[in-house]
Design a protein around this motif. Sequence first.
Motif: not given
Length: 208
Positions: A54-70
């Motif tokens: 609450a002291q630093h109002p704003g927005w956070n990001l949540a994300a999910e990825f599908d990753i595969q290293l060659g």
Amino acid sequence: MKLLEANLTLHRAWQALLWLVLACALIGHTALVHAQQDSFTRIKAVKLEPARNAQHPGWNLAAEFDIQLGQRLREALDRGLPLQFAVDFKLTKNRWYWMDEETASASYTLNLSYNALTRTYRLAMPSGVYNVARYEDALAQMVRVVDWPVLRKDQVKMGEPYTAQVRFRLVLTELPKPFQISALVNSEWDLSSEWLSFEFTPRQELLK
């Protein structure tokens, strides 16, 4: 008779050429499909959530990825080459009279390396450092971003629409020079998702 034989020879030559072209096309298509399946990344889910602080109002990001290293990336990693990845975020506001205005931007870096002596993978992220024995466990940490502060309240105007964009990429500029050159001609090194865009309208009541 000689004319007939010449025609038959020419016909067979054309048949052989057509088969060669078809074979090359099939091999090229198979190689392309294999390369696309061998190394890839895509965004499965993403959203902006009100920050819990609450002291630093704003927005956070949540994300999910599908990753595969060659295969090339895995081999380089297991031979001691550290890899740096980044999650990029930017927020823009549409302007009908000019180019879109970039309101905010941020990058979330992930550093993945392998120690051959201890046989462990080390993943350094803003949320912490993880040392795990299995590559799959390191990858499981990489594919999720949770509570990443990307936007302050004073950077936006409440009730007005914005466009948010997110992508995941391998930071090629952090690779040694020989690998950077290889990355220019080898698609297996180009581990970068497309920008995923979504509309975002900040609302005061959601920050309470």
